[in-house]
Design a protein around this motif. Structure first.
Motif, PDB file in Angstrom:
ATOM      1  N   THR A 106      40.054  70.113  16.933  1.00  0.00           N
ATOM      2  CA  THR A 106      41.067  69.331  17.639  1.00  0.00           C
ATOM      3  C   THR A 106      41.675  70.180  18.750  1.00  0.00           C
ATOM      4  N   THR A 108      40.107  69.318  28.760  1.00  0.00           N
ATOM      5  CA  THR A 108      40.360  69.355  27.318  1.00  0.00           C
ATOM      6  C   THR A 108      39.066  69.131  26.551  1.00  0.00           C
ATOM      7  N   SER A 111      47.818  69.314  28.289  1.00  0.00           N
ATOM      8  CA  SER A 111      48.880  68.569  28.964  1.00  0.00           C
ATOM      9  C   SER A 111      48.386  67.826  30.201  1.00  0.00           C
ATOM     10  N   GLY A 150      46.883  60.259  26.424  1.00  0.00           N
ATOM     11  CA  GLY A 150      48.242  60.784  26.458  1.00  0.00           C
ATOM     12  C   GLY A 150      49.104  60.215  27.565  1.00  0.00           C
ATOM     13  N   GLU A 156      44.225  69.866  22.374  1.00  0.00           N
ATOM     14  CA  GLU A 156      45.097  69.070  23.234  1.00  0.00           C
ATOM     15  C   GLU A 156      45.321  69.785  24.558  1.00  0.00           C
ATOM     16  N   LYS A 192      44.086  64.350  24.125  1.00  0.00           N
ATOM     17  CA  LYS A 192      43.686  64.887  22.823  1.00  0.00           C
ATOM     18  C   LYS A 192      42.227  64.581  22.553  1.00  0.00           C
ATOM     19  N   LYS A 208      50.071  64.571  26.168  1.00  0.00           N
ATOM     20  CA  LYS A 208      48.856  65.355  25.944  1.00  0.00           C
ATOM     21  C   LYS A 208      47.598  64.503  25.839  1.00  0.00           C
TER      22      LYS A 208
END
Length: 337
Positions: free
Chosen positions: A6, A125, A10, A109, A8, A44, A42
């Protein structure tokens, strides 16, 4: 590679100097700097190993699930847009040669077409998540350069670089270009965080936009030697440099009006940057006094924008947004990574 991964990253709010991050505009204009910040909103990515000779991509935002076989990842399919709206993700997977055995769950996000660089944040990401999943070390700048190139290929026009940095660096950033590199100046302090969170409101207009189209129009005008566009972008660079100096000298009282001034310059420069509804809100704010400012996020034409104000104005702003059927997006400034 049996573990769930996982990651994340911004999405950003651009404070000053957007559009200046388009190559080679960033080098042609003097003293270019772009200022932005990493928000608590975020992107993700969750990668789960699965028993499947292919890749399953789950979009939490659009509530869709797509499956692609490993044999689908061919040059011909990329050329023919076989992957549709998931081409960006598919190309990043292909970059790593990860064609099978994983489920990727994606959550942006931010609202669609928000102008917060959501797709770019998702791209880096994803890159970080895949590298982590495959236990491949990577450099942040190299990741940004590769994902930026892929995104420009997909949107078929130049893609600015500022949107990728907050997802991997966090904090409040000054991005200063030179040939072949971008200097990352980390400006975060707890005091600056408090000032920005109390004096800036992030608003979603409810109207989506397409940054690639707007940026391309600016790009063409710049290289057609449009004097007004060149002068306007030069003034945006001037305001951005003043803001950088204000932050570095902790003159935060000067910083907030500069964000609004950049917004005014941008509004004058690019027709259609504000929608009709946004323009009406802008006129109401101007009537309330000079302590209010408005700054579009991204290339405009909808999406999100910033309102700069006194801390005591928050309740009035919320009432005004309700009247215009717009939504405040609460956020915090993320600390450096």
């Amino acid at each position: 590679m049996s573990k769930i991964t996982t990651v994340e990253g911004s999405v950003r709010v651009d404070l000053l100097g957007g559009t200046l991050d388009l190559v080679p505009i960033n080098l042609i204009l003097p003293d270019v700097v772009t200022l932005n910040l990493a928000t608590s909103l975020k992107a993700k990515v969750v990668i789960t190993p699965i028993d499947f000779d292919g890749v399953e991509i789950v979009s939490k935002d659009y509530k869709t699930t797509d499956k692609f076989n490993s044999r689908d990842f061919t040059a011909e399919n990329f050329q023919n847009k076989f992957f549709g709206n998931l081409e960006f993700i598919a190309r990043i997977l292909h970059l790593f040669g990860l064609h099978s055995g994983v489920r990727m769950e994606l959550e942006s996000g931010s609202p669609p077409g928000a102008g917060l660089g959501g797709s770019s944040a998702m791209g880096v990401t994803c890159y970080s998540a895949i590298a982590t999943h495959m236990k491949i070390p990577y450099e942040r700048v190299e990741a940004i350069q590769k994902v930026n190139a892929i995104e420009a290929l997909i949107i078929d026009c130049p893609a600015g670089y500022q949107d990728y940095y907050p997802a991997l660096f966090g904090g409040v950033l000054g991005l200063k270009p030179s040939p072949g590199r971008v200097e990352v100046i980390q400006l975060f302090t707890e005091e600056l965080k408090e000032i920005l969170e109390s004096h800036v409101t992030l608003v979603y207009s409810g109207e989506t936009r397409n940054s690639g189209i707007n940026n391309w129009e600016v790009y063409k005008a710049f290289f057609n030697k449009d004097a007004a566009v060149r002068a306007g972008l030069a003034e945006i660079a001037n305001l951005s440099n003043k803001a950088l100096k204000a932050i570095q000298s902790k003159n935060y009282e000067a910083l907030i009006p500069l964000i609004g001034a950049e917004g005014e310059e941008r509004r004058k420069l690019f027709p259609g940057i504000l929608t009709q509804n946004m323009n009406q809100l802008h006129m109401v704010l101007k009537d309330q006094g000079p302590h209010f400012g408005m700054k579009i996020c991204g290339a405009g034409g909808g999406g999100c924008f910033l309102i700069t104000h006194r801390p005591s104005d928050r309740e009035y702003i919320d009432q005004l947004l309700a009247k215009f059927q717009m939504k405040r997006l609460p956020f915090k400034v993320e600390r450096p990574l």
